[in-house]
Design a protein around this motif. Structure first.
Motif, PDB file in Angstrom:
ATOM      1  N   VAL A 111      -9.783  -0.232  -4.257  1.00  0.00           N
ATOM      2  CA  VAL A 111      -8.516  -0.663  -3.681  1.00  0.00           C
ATOM      3  C   VAL A 111      -7.615   0.553  -3.482  1.00  0.00           C
ATOM      4  N   ASN A 112      -6.972   0.609  -2.332  1.00  0.00           N
ATOM      5  CA  ASN A 112      -6.046   1.700  -2.039  1.00  0.00           C
ATOM      6  C   ASN A 112      -4.907   1.743  -3.060  1.00  0.00           C
ATOM      7  N   LYS A 158     -13.341  -3.524  -8.145  1.00  0.00           N
ATOM      8  CA  LYS A 158     -13.947  -2.214  -8.383  1.00  0.00           C
ATOM      9  C   LYS A 158     -15.274  -2.335  -9.115  1.00  0.00           C
ATOM     10  N   ASN A 172      -5.512  -5.035   0.831  1.00  0.00           N
ATOM     11  CA  ASN A 172      -6.335  -3.835   0.963  1.00  0.00           C
ATOM     12  C   ASN A 172      -6.868  -3.672   2.381  1.00  0.00           C
ATOM     13  N   GLU A 202      -5.218  -4.573   4.927  1.00  0.00           N
ATOM     14  CA  GLU A 202      -4.019  -4.419   5.751  1.00  0.00           C
ATOM     15  C   GLU A 202      -3.782  -5.623   6.671  1.00  0.00           C
ATOM     16  N   LEU A 240       0.845  -1.186   0.000  1.00  0.00           N
ATOM     17  CA  LEU A 240       0.000   0.000   0.000  1.00  0.00           C
ATOM     18  C   LEU A 240       0.883   1.239   0.000  1.00  0.00           C
ATOM     19  N   VAL A 264      -5.406  -9.769  -3.023  1.00  0.00           N
ATOM     20  CA  VAL A 264      -5.668  -8.340  -3.185  1.00  0.00           C
ATOM     21  C   VAL A 264      -6.538  -7.833  -2.038  1.00  0.00           C
ATOM     22  N   LYS A 265      -7.559  -8.602  -1.682  1.00  0.00           N
ATOM     23  CA  LYS A 265      -8.452  -8.184  -0.591  1.00  0.00           C
ATOM     24  C   LYS A 265      -7.691  -8.057   0.724  1.00  0.00           C
ATOM     25  N   VAL A 304      -7.815  -6.055  -9.103  1.00  0.00           N
ATOM     26  CA  VAL A 304      -8.181  -4.717  -8.632  1.00  0.00           C
ATOM     27  C   VAL A 304      -9.396  -4.222  -9.417  1.00  0.00           C
ATOM     28  N   VAL A 328      -1.259   1.648  -4.595  1.00  0.00           N
ATOM     29  CA  VAL A 328      -0.174   0.723  -4.245  1.00  0.00           C
ATOM     30  C   VAL A 328       1.134   1.150  -4.904  1.00  0.00           C
TER      31      VAL A 328
END
Length: 221
Positions: free
Chosen positions: A170-171, A163, A141, A143, A86, A137-138, A159, A173
Motif C-alpha cells: 500500500v502506498n 501486504k 490504493n 486511486e 495518499l 483500503v484497496k 494494510v 498515506v
C-alpha cells in the motif's frame, strides 16, 4: 446483540472474537449474562434494534434509539476516525470546504455521524458507504477515491493484511484528524435497563482489574 460485519481488530465475525466483542462479553459475564453476537451491515444495526430482532446493539450509528426502548450504556470501544489520503497527493484537510470536489469512501452511516463534514459530499454523490473496510483500503490504493474515513487501527490492520496475505504494498498515506472524539458516539444500547446497569458494572470492573487494557493489548500488540 447486533454487531457489525467484520471490523478487525475490533470484530472478527467468523470467530465471535475481537476487541469489542471480547470486552462486551467479559463485562456482561460479571452479572451472569452470556453474549450472543448477531451480525449486520453497519447501517442495519439500528434497524435491527428498532425491529426487535436483537436485545442490544453495539452502537446506534447516529440514530437515537431511546424512543425505541433503548437504554444507553457507558462507552466501550472508542473509534479514532481520521481521513486518510495518499501521501503523494499532498492533501490538506482543515475544514469541510477542503473536501469539495474530493471523493470519499467510509463505513456506512458516517454521513449521519459527521454531517458537518459529509452532508455535502453525500448529497453530491461523492461519498460512498461500504461495510467491507478491506475494500476501502484497496480503492484508496488504486486511486479510485481521494479519501478514506476510517479508524486508524482498522486501516492499519488491513494494510498489513494486504501486504502479508495478498503481497500488495500500500502506498504511503497521511492521516488527517478532523473532529474531537466524542465517547458518547460509541455507547452500546440495551433494551433492558437492568442489563444495561449490569453491563456498566462489569465494564467498570474490567477497567479496574486491568483486563480491559489486556484485551486491547492482545489484539494491538
Amino acid at each position: 446483540m447486533a454487531f457489525s460485519l467484520d471490523i478487525p481488530p475490533y470484530i472478527f465475525e467468523q470467530y465471535n472474537k475481537g476487541i469489542e466483542i471480547d470486552i462486551i462479553a467479559a463485562a456482561l459475564t460479571h452479572k451472569g449474562h452470556t453474549l450472543r453476537p448477531l451480525y449486520f451491515p453497519l447501517g442495519r444495526i439500528p434497524i435491527a434494534f428498532q425491529n426487535n430482532l436483537v436485545d442490544a446493539a453495539m452502537g446506534d450509528m447516529g440514530i437515537d434509539l431511546t424512543p425505541h426502548g433503548g437504554f444507553y450504556a457507558d462507552p466501550t470501544v472508542i473509534y479514532d476516525n481520521v481521513f486518510i489520503s495518499l501521501k503523494k497527493n499532498n492533501l490538506t484537510i482543515n475544514g469541510p470546504a477542503d473536501l469539495d470536489n474530493l471523493t470519499i469512501i467510509s463505513f456506512q452511516g458516517a454521513e449521519k455521524r459527521y454531517p458537518q463534514w459529509l452532508k455535502k459530499p453525500f448529497e453530491e454523490k461523492r461519498f460512498y458507504g461500504i461495510s467491507d473496510q478491506l475494500t476501502q483500503v484497496k480503492l484508496l490504493n488504486l486511486e479510485r477515491y481521494d479519501l478514506v474515513l476510517s479508524d486508524r487501527y482498522i486501516f492499519k490492520y488491513f494494510v498489513k493484511q494486504l501486504k502479508y496475505e495478498d503481497n500488495i504494498q500500500v502506498n504511503q498515506v497521511d492521516e488527517h484528524h478532523f473532529a474531537e472524539i466524542d465517547p458518547l458516539d460509541y455507547r452500546p444500547v440495551f433494551r433492558s435497563q437492568q442489563i444495561r446497569d449490569d453491563f456498566n458494572f462489569g465494564l467498570k470492573k474490567l477497567k479496574e482489574s486491568g483486563e480491559f487494557q489486556a484485551i486491547y493489548d492482545h489484539y494491538i500488540k
